[in-house]
Structures are given as structure tokens and as C-alpha cells.
Design an enzyme around this catalytic site. Sequence first.
Site, PDB file in Angstrom:
ATOM      1  N   CYS A  33     104.495  40.128  14.541  1.00 32.53           N
ATOM      2  CA  CYS A  33     103.753  40.305  13.300  1.00 32.53           C
ATOM      3  C   CYS A  33     102.723  41.413  13.485  1.00 32.53           C
ATOM      4  CB  CYS A  33     103.145  38.994  12.816  1.00 32.53           C
ATOM      5  SG  CYS A  33     101.452  38.692  13.272  1.00 32.53           S
ATOM      6  N   GLU A  34     102.623  42.238  12.452  1.00 29.05           N
ATOM      7  CA  GLU A  34     101.757  43.409  12.574  1.00 29.05           C
ATOM      8  C   GLU A  34     100.281  43.056  12.426  1.00 29.05           C
ATOM      9  OE1 GLU A  34     103.208  46.039   9.573  1.00 29.05           O
ATOM     10  OE2 GLU A  34     102.056  45.107   7.962  1.00 29.05           O
ATOM     11  N   HIS A  35      99.988  41.823  11.998  1.00 29.51           N
ATOM     12  CA  HIS A  35      98.575  41.460  11.830  1.00 29.51           C
ATOM     13  C   HIS A  35      97.944  41.014  13.137  1.00 29.51           C
ATOM     14  CE1 HIS A  35     100.502  40.487   7.836  1.00 29.51           C
ATOM     15  NE2 HIS A  35      99.709  41.495   7.580  1.00 29.51           N
ATOM     16  N   HIS A  36      98.699  40.254  13.925  1.00 29.53           N
ATOM     17  CA  HIS A  36      98.135  39.687  15.153  1.00 29.53           C
ATOM     18  C   HIS A  36      98.864  40.165  16.412  1.00 29.53           C
ATOM     19  CE1 HIS A  36      97.226  36.741  11.903  1.00 29.53           C
ATOM     20  NE2 HIS A  36      96.039  36.732  12.483  1.00 29.53           N
ATOM     21  N   GLN A  86     107.664  39.726   7.776  1.00 30.76           N
ATOM     22  CA  GLN A  86     109.018  39.228   7.540  1.00 30.76           C
ATOM     23  C   GLN A  86     109.607  39.756   6.229  1.00 30.76           C
ATOM     24  OE1 GLN A  86     109.480  34.997   8.339  1.00 30.76           O
ATOM     25  NE2 GLN A  86     111.236  34.918   6.959  1.00 30.76           N
ATOM     26  N   HIS A 118     106.363  31.628  12.895  1.00 32.66           N
ATOM     27  CA  HIS A 118     105.370  32.659  13.225  1.00 32.66           C
ATOM     28  C   HIS A 118     104.349  32.093  14.209  1.00 32.66           C
ATOM     29  CE1 HIS A 118     106.209  35.758  10.004  1.00 32.66           C
ATOM     30  NE2 HIS A 118     107.032  34.775   9.706  1.00 32.66           N
ATOM     31  N   CYS A 133     101.619  33.266  15.086  1.00 31.82           N
ATOM     32  CA  CYS A 133     100.221  33.381  14.630  1.00 31.82           C
ATOM     33  C   CYS A 133      99.827  32.216  13.734  1.00 31.82           C
ATOM     34  CB  CYS A 133      99.983  34.715  13.922  1.00 31.82           C
ATOM     35  SG  CYS A 133     100.861  34.891  12.371  1.00 31.82           S
TER      36      CYS A 133
HETATM   37  N1  GTP Z   1     103.248  37.761   4.240  1.00 29.51           N
HETATM   38  C1  GTP Z   1     103.235  37.700   5.580  1.00 29.51           C
HETATM   39  N2  GTP Z   1     102.104  37.331   6.201  1.00 29.51           N
HETATM   40  C2  GTP Z   1     102.140  37.269   7.525  1.00 29.51           C
HETATM   41  C3  GTP Z   1     103.246  37.558   8.301  1.00 29.51           C
HETATM   42  N3  GTP Z   1     102.920  37.382   9.599  1.00 29.51           N
HETATM   43  C4  GTP Z   1     101.635  36.990   9.611  1.00 29.51           C
HETATM   44  N4  GTP Z   1     101.127  36.916   8.368  1.00 29.51           N
HETATM   45  C5  GTP Z   1      99.817  36.535   7.816  1.00 29.51           C
HETATM   46  O1  GTP Z   1      98.914  37.617   7.829  1.00 29.51           O
HETATM   47  C6  GTP Z   1      97.681  37.092   7.383  1.00 29.51           C
HETATM   48  C7  GTP Z   1      96.503  37.881   7.892  1.00 29.51           C
HETATM   49  O2  GTP Z   1      95.401  37.293   7.274  1.00 29.51           O
HETATM   50  P1  GTP Z   1      93.862  37.549   7.658  1.00 29.51           P
HETATM   51  O3  GTP Z   1      93.032  36.599   6.860  1.00 29.51           O
HETATM   52  O4  GTP Z   1      93.586  39.020   7.558  1.00 29.51           O
HETATM   53  O5  GTP Z   1      93.859  37.200   9.215  1.00 29.51           O
HETATM   54  P2  GTP Z   1      93.359  35.884   9.946  1.00 29.51           P
HETATM   55  O6  GTP Z   1      91.894  35.666   9.695  1.00 29.51           O
HETATM   56  O7  GTP Z   1      93.761  36.028  11.380  1.00 29.51           O
HETATM   57  O8  GTP Z   1      94.178  34.780   9.186  1.00 29.51           O
HETATM   58  P3  GTP Z   1      94.644  33.321   9.650  1.00 29.51           P
HETATM   59  O9  GTP Z   1      95.989  33.478  10.300  1.00 29.51           O
HETATM   60  O10 GTP Z   1      94.742  32.533   8.363  1.00 29.51           O
HETATM   61  O11 GTP Z   1      93.638  32.776  10.607  1.00 29.51           O
HETATM   62  C8  GTP Z   1      97.693  35.631   7.780  1.00 29.51           C
HETATM   63  O12 GTP Z   1      97.699  34.868   6.591  1.00 29.51           O
HETATM   64  C9  GTP Z   1      99.052  35.459   8.514  1.00 29.51           C
HETATM   65  O13 GTP Z   1      99.613  34.185   8.325  1.00 29.51           O
HETATM   66  C10 GTP Z   1     104.422  37.956   7.619  1.00 29.51           C
HETATM   67  O14 GTP Z   1     105.475  38.244   8.204  1.00 29.51           O
HETATM   68  N5  GTP Z   1     104.367  38.009   6.268  1.00 29.51           N
HETATM   69 ZN    ZN Z   2     100.315  37.189  12.482  1.00 31.26          ZN
END
Ligand code: GTP
Ligand code: ZN
Length: 197
Positions: free
Chosen positions: A85-88, A126, A154, A156
Site C-alpha cells: 500500500c502506498e500510504h504505509h 487496490q 491489508h 496496514c
Molecule cells: N482506498 C484504499 N485505501 C487504502 C488502501 N490501502 C490502505 N488504505 C487506507 O489509506 C488510508 C490512509 O489514511 P490516513 O488517515 O491518511 O492514514 P492513517 O492515519 O495511518 O490511517 P489509519 O490506517 O486509519 O490509522 C487508511 O484509511 C488506509 O486504510 C487501498 O488499497 N485503497
Molecule cells: Zn496502508
Amino acid sequence: MKEKIEYNDQLTERIANHYTDILTQLGEDPKREGLEKTPERVAKALQYLTHGYDLNPDEIMNQAIFHEEYSEMVIVKDIEVYSMCEHHMLPFFGKAHIAYIPNGKIVGLSKIPRIVDAFARRLQVQERLTLEIRDCIQRTLDPVGVAVVIECAHMCMQMRGVQKQNSTTTTSAFTGIFLDSDATRKEFINLIQAKLH
Ligand SMILES: Nc1nc2c(ncn2[C@@H]2O[C@H](COP(=O)(O)OP(=O)(O)OP(=O)(O)O)[C@@H](O)[C@H]2O)c(=O)[nH]1
Ligand SMILES: [Zn+2]
């Protein structure tokens, strides 16, 4: 998908240097025996987990396109997906189920999992992964329709954050007859759910 990837030594060293620093910042001793080679290992692992950037999925498809009159649904299901996942930058993984209905052209079956890997081995969400696979097949084969369903867990959401250990995420994307015909879409869903034995 390359069976083996070539590591770029300079890039490995640059990334490894950052990880030596990160280990220290985390309160670890990067010189202790178990961690001595860890920065280099992580640098190589990250290059492996993102080697899809070096692959051209359209070229992979174009290597094995054949003219055939078969015009029923072709389904490749239960294709393992491993992505990040590109966020974490944590893994998400599961299965992809892919179908198309040819319009005079078919593709070598192995190319479908190969393009799944080419798009999955990048930093992804995804939803985009699902659309990229669909669009690549549509672009290169020009079929009557394409269907992609991906189901993933996921890390994360499981190991951190909301910590929902049993949740999975399902995404889908369709073109052509899979959008226009409820019956065709249902046939696809039934076939990916069916067990052979
Ligand atoms: N739509 C989508 N979201 C994703 C995917 N992989 C991870 N995420 C989400 O990316 C979001 C990033 O949210 P933020 O609020 O910026 O980050 P965060 O504080 O680490 O969020 P939490 O995971 O809720 O603790 C989270 O809700 C993750 O669940 C994906 O493949 N698709
Ligand atoms: Zn993530």
C-alpha cells in the site's frame, strides 16, 4: 515478471545508508550481528517489492497475442497478488480473478498473472491496481469485455491502525459486455465462486 531481478548496486547502497540511520533512530544498534546486513537486505527487498516499475505490461501482453475465433469467456482465477500500500508501505495480498471475452484475439494465459505482478509490484492502492489491470487487457486485446475482481487483506488495517484482523477488501472493474449484460457478469461471478471439486 522477471524470474530474477537485477539489483542496482548504487541504489542498494543509497537506500541501505538511509536504513542504517532509521535503525539508529528506532533505538537499535545497526552494528549488532543480526542487523549488520539488514540495511542492505531491506534495500534489496524494497527493490524487489517495487520491480514492477521496470516492467511494461503492454509489452508483456503483446509478446503472446494470437488470432483465434474462440468467443466464450476466458477466466484465470485465484491469481496470487502481493502488493504494497502506498500510504504505509505495508503489504496487501490476496487473489485476483480475471476474465475476458475475445474478439478475434486471445493472449497466452501466463501473461495475465504476469501483468498482475507487473502492476502489483509497485506502491499501489487496490482500486488503481484493479483498474490498471482491466485497462491493460482492454487496450492490448480489444476484447468484447474484461472483468477483474481482486480480494485482499491489508496489513496496514490488520497489524496497526484500526486492527481488523479478518477484514478483506474486494474491488472490481468491468468493461464492455460485463457492464452491459447482467447475465454475463453473473456468469463470471458464479464461475469464480465455483469449485472444481
Ligand atoms: N482506498 C484504499 N485505501 C487504502 C488502501 N490501502 C490502505 N488504505 C487506507 O489509506 C488510508 C490512509 O489514511 P490516513 O488517515 O491518511 O492514514 P492513517 O492515519 O495511518 O490511517 P489509519 O490506517 O486509519 O490509522 C487508511 O484509511 C488506509 O486504510 C487501498 O488499497 N485503497
Ligand atoms: Zn496502508
